[in-house]
Design a protein around this motif. Structure first.
Motif, short mmCIF file in Angstrom:
data_model
loop_
_atom_site.label_atom_id
_atom_site.label_comp_id
_atom_site.label_asym_id
_atom_site.label_seq_id
_atom_site.Cartn_x
_atom_site.Cartn_y
_atom_site.Cartn_z
N PHE A 81 0.82 -1.22 0.00
CA PHE A 81 0.00 0.00 0.00
C PHE A 81 0.85 1.27 0.00
O PHE A 81 0.42 2.30 0.49
CB PHE A 81 -0.94 0.00 1.20
N GLU A 82 2.05 1.17 -0.57
CA GLU A 82 2.88 2.37 -0.69
C GLU A 82 2.20 3.38 -1.61
O GLU A 82 1.63 3.02 -2.65
CB GLU A 82 4.26 2.01 -1.25
N GLY A 83 2.22 4.64 -1.19
CA GLY A 83 1.58 5.68 -1.98
C GLY A 83 0.08 5.77 -1.80
O GLY A 83 -0.59 6.51 -2.53
N CYS A 84 -0.46 5.01 -0.84
CA CYS A 84 -1.92 4.98 -0.61
C CYS A 84 -2.32 5.81 0.60
O CYS A 84 -3.39 5.62 1.16
CB CYS A 84 -2.40 3.54 -0.44
N GLY A 85 -1.44 6.72 1.04
CA GLY A 85 -1.74 7.56 2.19
C GLY A 85 -2.84 8.56 1.91
O GLY A 85 -3.40 8.58 0.80
N PRO A 86 -3.17 9.42 2.88
CA PRO A 86 -2.47 9.53 4.16
C PRO A 86 -2.75 8.34 5.08
O PRO A 86 -3.81 7.74 5.04
CB PRO A 86 -3.07 10.81 4.76
N TYR A 87 -1.73 8.02 5.89
CA TYR A 87 -1.86 6.95 6.87
C TYR A 87 -2.28 7.57 8.20
O TYR A 87 -1.71 8.59 8.63
CB TYR A 87 -0.53 6.20 7.00
#
Length: 238
Positions: A58-64
């Motif tokens: 889920f890299e780039g799927c932020g904001p976390y």
């Protein structure tokens, strides 16, 4: 209840994720529930880095996001003692649980699904509502749930007196009366906390399902069907 209105289930993601990621993580269970319930995915209020297991998929799927500041025992205890963050979330649940529900065709909230940190948040939300005489929440489903103040221990198992005192105080407020299904990963590093979280719920209404896996939503189709049936049986009579 109007024929076109479906009762609602609220999904509370874990720390370091967000509603969009949790929709992906819960897709198998959601597919089994969506025809019977309106599903709401709520967003935590605070930013943080990606949580365990979030990267690289889920890299780039932020904001976390995260529900609370748990960087210290003192900071986390503020949340459990009724911080504005918790109170706002409680009011959001109450609005969704009102007679009109949260949106067109959405009925009152009857269940909470919480992953990891979301599991202990779901527990306390339900207990607060029950303490106010509101018993609409019929079932809580903690998945790989963690415990307020980490059960009284620091990372690595060292006893923390401040955490232990706060944890015992919260546990001593009495068990959640709603039914519960505890999904516990056999290889989850946080499994000891998941096991302790069971004690926060009334023993007459709780079920524990241990699955082969670590800190993630279970992917087994048969297990997801079993959980969906249990939720439906407990919640679809309203």
């Amino acid at each position: 209840m109007h024929a076109k209105t479906k009762p609602s289930i609220v999904f509370l993601h874990g720390s370091g994720t967000n509603p969009d990621i949790f929709r992906m993580q819960t897709r198998k269970l959601a597919a089994l529930l969506q025809h019977h319930f309106t599903l709401h995915y709520l967003a935590a209020p605070l930013p943080r880095g990606p949580g365990p297991g979030v990267l690289p998929f889920f890299e780039g799927c932020g904001p976390y996001l995260t529900w609370m500041d748990d960087s210290s025992a003192e900071a986390e205890k503020e949340y459990w003692d009724g911080s504005p963050l918790f109170e706002r979330l409680l009011e959001q649940i109450k609005r969704l649980s009102g007679p009109e529900g949260g949106s067109a065709g959405a009925g009152p909230v009857v269940a909470l699904v919480g992953f990891s940190m979301g599991g202990k948040v779901a527990m306390e939300l339900t207990r607060r509502l029950e303490g106010e005489g509101d018993r609409r929440i019929k079932m809580v489903i903690p998945v790989c749930g963690t415990v307020p103040l980490q059960g009284g221990f620091d990372e690595g198992g060292a006893r923390n007196e401040t955490k232990e005192k706060g944890y015992r105080e919260i546990l001593g407020r009495g068990p959640v009366k709603a039914k519960s299904i505890h999904l516990i990963g056999e290889d989850d590093p946080w499994r000891p906390e998941s096991e302790v979280l069971v004690d926060f719920f009334d023993e007459t209404g709780r079920s524990v399902i241990r699955f082969k896996g670590a800190h993630h939503m279970p992917l087994d189709d048969a297990l997801n069907r079993q959980v969906a049936r249990m939720i439906l049986a407990a919640c679809k009579d309203g």
